[in-house]
Structure formats: structure tokens, C-alpha cells
Scaffold this active site. Structure first.
Site, PDB file in Angstrom:
ATOM      1  N   ARG A  64      -5.958  10.912 -10.057  1.00  0.00           N
ATOM      2  CA  ARG A  64      -5.007  10.894  -8.937  1.00  0.00           C
ATOM      3  C   ARG A  64      -5.325   9.729  -8.001  1.00  0.00           C
ATOM      4  O   ARG A  64      -4.456   9.072  -7.455  1.00  0.00           O
ATOM      5  CB  ARG A  64      -5.019  12.238  -8.166  1.00  0.00           C
ATOM      6  CG  ARG A  64      -4.216  12.172  -6.874  1.00  0.00           C
ATOM      7  CD  ARG A  64      -3.785  13.516  -6.287  1.00  0.00           C
ATOM      8  NE  ARG A  64      -4.717  14.597  -6.463  1.00  0.00           N
ATOM      9  CZ  ARG A  64      -5.852  14.752  -5.780  1.00  0.00           C
ATOM     10  NH1 ARG A  64      -6.193  13.888  -4.836  1.00  0.00           N
ATOM     11  NH2 ARG A  64      -6.643  15.770  -6.017  1.00  0.00           N
ATOM     12  N   TYR A  99      21.008   5.853  -0.785  1.00  0.00           N
ATOM     13  CA  TYR A  99      21.015   6.732  -1.965  1.00  0.00           C
ATOM     14  C   TYR A  99      21.006   8.210  -1.530  1.00  0.00           C
ATOM     15  O   TYR A  99      20.280   8.579  -0.593  1.00  0.00           O
ATOM     16  CB  TYR A  99      19.779   6.402  -2.812  1.00  0.00           C
ATOM     17  CG  TYR A  99      19.601   7.287  -4.010  1.00  0.00           C
ATOM     18  CD1 TYR A  99      20.412   7.136  -5.138  1.00  0.00           C
ATOM     19  CD2 TYR A  99      18.633   8.282  -4.031  1.00  0.00           C
ATOM     20  CE1 TYR A  99      20.256   7.963  -6.238  1.00  0.00           C
ATOM     21  CE2 TYR A  99      18.472   9.104  -5.134  1.00  0.00           C
ATOM     22  CZ  TYR A  99      19.293   8.938  -6.232  1.00  0.00           C
ATOM     23  OH  TYR A  99      19.138   9.751  -7.328  1.00  0.00           O
TER      24      TYR A  99
END
Ligand SMILES: *Cc1c(COP(=O)(O)O)cnc(C)c1O
Length: 380
Positions: free
Chosen positions: A46, A98
Site C-alpha cells: 500500500r 464529470y
């Protein structure tokens, strides 16, 4: 160095042990530490992964940026960047943003006290008027979806710098091959790498890029803390797809111009939106900040029924959402990407009932035109 040359070099990072010319897929969540006191570059995926690092560097350098970050989706990239802001901060956001970004501002960030004002960024007086004492950034997306309205990036950056604001630009529709917002003074670029960067409609991915080390630290902190990172196998597919970005964008944008020019001549087409057309009110600004008009256009066939006839008659394009793939994609914004807007809101954004969006793939443009011609002929 030419971008297409650069892309090939950046994505061909060899495996030191075997000499394999493709970046190895490092499917490991954890990395062995040889020294009790000193840890290596990678510890947990991660926080960092060697395959992802190659992808992050490639995307960063394509945007002429120093720091790149890859995420599981475009929305993960956008929301992670927006999570660097704090309660009480205010952002000015393009009114034509968007739909997913609109939703994050209006239904997620607002619950954490991050405020916004939607503004038509083409109206610079409105932009200046929207600045408040707590305004921290201006969020740009150009050209807009689906009517390809162009924001003058340099003009927005000038206003932002005069008021000590950051600028963030969603560069999905152009890709770094056609437009490099960081070169125009933008602070952070975000992408849905699902679209042109990966280019094959086979993965979801997102990216954020900056040149500012302090911003990069903040973005990295959130990427690692929140953890919406791009998986290693998908990073490899992104590296594979991005190798052909230059040839894909060159072909698709040249075909888009040919098709837009042809559509303009068709009596059944009442309006063509494409900033690469000389007749477009956005032509000059577009060409001052991007190589050309891009690979997406939209056009109006007069009514919902005509749009239905055309969508059902075309043989080559896929009728689906999304864009930026090697295959041409025809979509119907009023019922697809912009379905959640009311008819009045749609009208306000130029989304008329006869509007179709066309993401031009790499098929032969003559075949695409012949297909559109036979489909348009079905409209009585
Ligand atoms: C698709 C898209 C997004 C969202 O990206 P996902 O990968 O679908 O999460 C953001 N901005 C623009 C301009 C897009 O087209």
C-alpha cells in the site's frame, strides 16, 4: 524527446536479474527487510510497490511532472486529491465537471465541511466573483463532457496565482499526449487512466501528478493513509496500454477531426461539438493549450428518436458508456453519463435530447464515416 519515444523508454524498465524487457509484476504485499535497524525502499505494497513505482514514474514524466500516484479508479484519484483539503476549505469547481466528481463534491465532501461553488470557468468574472476568504483551489476539467466546452487553462491559472489558490485539472479527455496542464501552470493533474492512458477498455485506474514536493507529500500521505492504490496486475496492464498512447492519440484525434468535419456537412446533424473544428468558438483557446481537438466529439441529430435510430443502426462503434479505448464508442449522454441531471439541468449544460457522444477509436476513419452515413440515412 518526443512523447512516444519517451513512453517506450519509461515503460521498458528491465528486470535486473533476467534482463526481461517488460517490468516484472511484483505480486507481493510485503517485502523482506535485511537489516533490523534500516529498512529498504519497499515494506508494504500500500505504501509502495516496485511495479506501481514504474507506472507512477511513467505517468508523471508524461505530464512533465516529478511526482506521480496511481489509484484503483479515476474517482479514487480525484477523491484522494480532494481529501488533502480540510473542513472549512472552499473550492471553485467547473460547472461542467464529470458526474462522479460532481457527486463527490455534493454528496461526500460536503458532509466533511469541504465547500464548493460551481462556476462556468469560461466566464472569468464569475470565477473571480466566486472567490471567498476560505477558497483554496480551482478545479478545472477541459474539454468538458459531453459538449467539449473549453476552459482557458492559462487564464484560470493567472486568477488562481493572483489569489494564492491552487489549480487542479482533470486531463482525462486530452491525455498528456495532447495537453500538459502542468506546463501551463496547473499545480495538480488528475486522470481517469481507465480512458486514454490505458486505452483498451480493460481496466479501471486513476492518476494524480504534481511538480510541487510539498503537494506531493500531502498526496502521498492520503494515498497511503486511505489506500485506494492501483493493484499490481492492473498497473502492468496500464504500462502495456500506455506504450501506444502516442500512436493511438494521433490516429484517433486525426480521425475525430475528419469525422467532425464530415458531420458538419450532414443535413440530419444540427450541431457538432468538437474544439478542433475551425468553426468551433473554442478553436483558438483549444489550439493554444493542446495539440489538437482530441478524440471525442458530440453531435446532435435533432431528437431522442433520431438518436435512437442512429444508435441502433451503427455497426462499428460500441453503444456504451466510457471513452478512450481503441474501439469507437457511441454513447447517449441524456440517458447514460448525465442521466441523473434533470431535463432543465441537462439543457443548462447543452445536453439536448438529440445529443450523441462519439469517442473515436483507431478503426479506419473511412469505415467509420461510411457506417455513420448509412446510419444517418435511416433518419427520415
Ligand atoms: C471516467 C472519468 C472519471 C472517473 O474515472 P473512473 O476511472 O471511472 O473512476 C473522471 N473524470 C473524467 C473526465 C472521466 O471521463
Amino acid at each position: 524527446m518526443n512523447d512516444q519515444t519517451k513512453i517506450i523508454k519509461l515503460t521498458t524498465v528491465k528486470d535486473k536479474e533476467s534482463g526481461a524487457i517488460n517490468t516484472p509484476i511484483q505480486l507481493s504485499s510485503t517485502f523482506q527487510q535485511d537489516d533490523f535497524d534500516h529498512f529498504g525502499e519497499f515494506d508494504y505494497s500500500r505504501s509502495g510497490n516496485p511495479t506501481r513505482k514504474v507506472g507512477e514514474n511513467a505517468v508523471a514524466q508524461l505530464e512533465n511532472g516529478q511526482y506521480g500516484f496511481l489509484y484503483s479508479t479515476g474517482m479514487a484519484a480525484i477523491s484522494s486529491v480532494l481529501e488533502t483539503f480540510s473542513q472549512g476549505d472552499h473550492l471553485i469547481v467547473s460547472k461542467f465537471v464529470y458526474g462522479g466528481t460532481f457527486r463527490v463534491f455534493t454528496e461526500v465532501l460536503n458532509r466533511f465541511g469541504i465547500e464548493h461553488t460551481f462556476v462556468d470557468l469560461r466566464d472569468l468574472d464569475q470565477v473571480t466573483a466566486a472567490i471567498q476568504p476560505n477558497t483554496k483551489a480551482i478545479y478545472i476539467e477541459t474539454p468538458s463532457n459531453p459538449v467539449l466546452a473549453v476552459t482557458d487553462i492559462r487564464a484560470i491559472v493567472e486568477i488562481a496565482k493572483a489569489h494564492d489558490l491552487l489549480t487542479i485539472a482533470d486531463n482525462t479527455f486530452m491525455s498528456p499526449y495532447l495537453q500538459k496542464p502542468l506546463d501551463l501552470g496547473v499545480d495538480i493533474v488528475v486522470h481517469s487512466a481507465t480512458k486514454f492512458l490505458s486505452g483498451h477498455s480493460d481496466i479501471l485506474a486513476g492518476a494524480a501528478i504534481t511538480n510541487d514536493p510539498a503537494l506531493a507529500d500531502k498526496i502521498y500521505f492520503i494515498q497511503n493513509a486511505v489506500g485506494a492504490t492501483l493493484g499490481v496486475s492492473d498497473t502492468w496492464l496500464l504500462l502495456r496500454g500506455i506504450k501506444t498512447l502516442g500512436v493511438r492519440m494521433a490516429q484517433s484525434s486525426s480521425s475525430a477531426l475528419t469525422i467532425a468535419s464530415w458531420l458538419e456537412q450532414q443535413p440530419a446533424v444540427t450541431r457538432v461539438c468538437y474544439p478542433g473544428l475551425k468553426s468551433s468558438p473554442d478553436y483558438e483557446i483549444q489550439l493554444s493549450q493542446a495539440k489538437n481537438g482530441g478524440a471525442v466529439l458530440s453531435f446532435d441529430v435533432g431528437s431522442e428518436n433520431n438518436a435512437r435510430i442512429l444508435a441502433e443502426a451503427v455497426q462499428i462503434p460500441e453503444f456504451s458508456v466510457s471513452l478512450g479505448g481503441v474501439e469507437s464508442i457511441l454513447s447517449y449522454p441524456p440517458k447514460m453519463s448525465h442521466a441523473e441531471l434533470s431535463p432543465a439541468e441537462q439543457a443548462d449544460c447543452g445536453i439536448t435530447p438529440g445529443l450523441l457522444r462519439f469517442s473515436v477509436g483507431i478503426e479506419d476513419p473511412a469505415d467509420l464515416i461510411a457506417d455513420l452515413e448509412q446510419a444517418l440515412a435511416q433518419i427520415k
